[in-house]
Design a protein around this motif. Structure first.
Motif, PDB file in Angstrom:
ATOM      1  N   ASN A  12      39.395   4.513   8.533  1.00 28.57           N
ATOM      2  CA  ASN A  12      38.692   4.775   7.273  1.00 28.57           C
ATOM      3  C   ASN A  12      37.744   5.965   7.368  1.00 28.57           C
ATOM      4  O   ASN A  12      37.275   6.469   6.354  1.00 28.57           O
ATOM      5  N   ALA A  13      37.430   6.410   8.591  1.00 30.43           N
ATOM      6  CA  ALA A  13      36.504   7.524   8.799  1.00 30.43           C
ATOM      7  C   ALA A  13      37.209   8.879   8.779  1.00 30.43           C
ATOM      8  O   ALA A  13      36.581   9.906   9.009  1.00 30.43           O
ATOM      9  N   LEU A  23      33.063  13.225   7.446  1.00 29.06           N
ATOM     10  CA  LEU A  23      33.382  11.866   7.022  1.00 29.06           C
ATOM     11  C   LEU A  23      33.687  11.836   5.532  1.00 29.06           C
ATOM     12  O   LEU A  23      33.111  12.608   4.762  1.00 29.06           O
ATOM     13  N   SER A  25      30.684  20.425  10.324  1.00 32.21           N
ATOM     14  CA  SER A  25      31.586  19.289  10.566  1.00 32.21           C
ATOM     15  C   SER A  25      32.978  19.494   9.979  1.00 32.21           C
ATOM     16  O   SER A  25      33.960  19.016  10.544  1.00 32.21           O
ATOM     17  N   SER A  37      27.953  13.485   2.964  1.00 35.68           N
ATOM     18  CA  SER A  37      28.990  14.340   3.547  1.00 35.68           C
ATOM     19  C   SER A  37      29.124  15.626   2.727  1.00 35.68           C
ATOM     20  O   SER A  37      29.115  15.595   1.499  1.00 35.68           O
ATOM     21  N   MET A  43      32.220   6.809   3.043  1.00 37.51           N
ATOM     22  CA  MET A  43      31.514   6.338   4.244  1.00 37.51           C
ATOM     23  C   MET A  43      30.147   6.991   4.394  1.00 37.51           C
ATOM     24  O   MET A  43      29.247   6.415   4.978  1.00 37.51           O
ATOM     25  N   ASP A  44      30.033   8.227   3.902  1.00 38.66           N
ATOM     26  CA  ASP A  44      28.779   8.980   4.031  1.00 38.66           C
ATOM     27  C   ASP A  44      28.549   9.755   2.743  1.00 38.66           C
ATOM     28  O   ASP A  44      29.162  10.793   2.523  1.00 38.66           O
ATOM     29  N   ARG A  51      37.993   0.547  11.021  1.00 37.46           N
ATOM     30  CA  ARG A  51      36.816   1.390  10.729  1.00 37.46           C
ATOM     31  C   ARG A  51      37.098   2.846  11.061  1.00 37.46           C
ATOM     32  O   ARG A  51      36.743   3.749  10.316  1.00 37.46           O
ATOM     33  N   THR A  71      35.143  16.732  11.976  1.00 35.39           N
ATOM     34  CA  THR A  71      34.331  15.518  12.083  1.00 35.39           C
ATOM     35  C   THR A  71      33.680  15.126  10.764  1.00 35.39           C
ATOM     36  O   THR A  71      32.828  14.234  10.745  1.00 35.39           O
TER      37      THR A  71
END
Length: 163
Positions: A26-27, A71, A64, A79, A75-76, A23, A69
């Protein structure tokens, strides 16, 4: 019965550690994703300079993406790249600066998804979304910028210029 995400199969069980490691890996943006974003930022910078020339004090990434940071969009879906556009000349309404940014993105990105989401102009490309934030430079302190808030008030936003 729902499958247990910690079990890949009966013969190949996934440990909690391997699940979390997977996980976490993958981020992180892949090199290809990061290169694509960097090309889009460079293109945005060139186009801002060309369109506005001396009407801007500066423009830069924050948030970010500068902290490392951000993503991946897989995943998001929300983003994005936060991008401050600091206008040199004050004295106008906050909506005037948003309108100027909107005219810019309409001129260069007409086939992309563009919308106003106070206090930003959102430019959505295939691989990344930009939140373009209009601001005015504070004459007394280089690290302070004023930006419109959704309630219509002008508030001060502190941004570290250190990289």
């Amino acid at each position: 019965m729902l499958a247990n995400p910690l079990m890949q199969s009966i013969n190949n069980p996934m440990t909690v550690n391997s699940y979390l490691t997977n996980r976490a890996s993958n981020a992180i943006l892949s090199t290809g994703e990061q290169d694509s974003i960097n090309r889009s930022v460079a293109t945005l910078q060139t186009r801002l300079n060309s369109y506005f020339s001396s009407k801007l004090n500066s423009h830069f990434r924050f948030g970010s993406s500068t902290r490392g940071t951000i993503l991946p969009r897989r995943m998001d879906g929300h983003s994005d790249i936060d991008y401050m556009v600091v206008f040199a000349e004050g004295g106008y309404t906050p909506q005037t600066y948003l309108n100027r940014l909107r005219a810019f993105v309409d001129a260069y990105y007409s086939s992309s998804d563009i919308k106003q989401s106070s206090p930003t102009i959102v430019l959505e490309l295939n691989h990344i979304k930009f939140d373009l934030v209009p601001a005015l430079a504070n004459m007394w302190e280089a690290t302070r910028f004023q930006m419109e808030q959704a309630r219509g008030k002008i508030q001060t936003l502190m941004i570290s210029m250190a990289s």
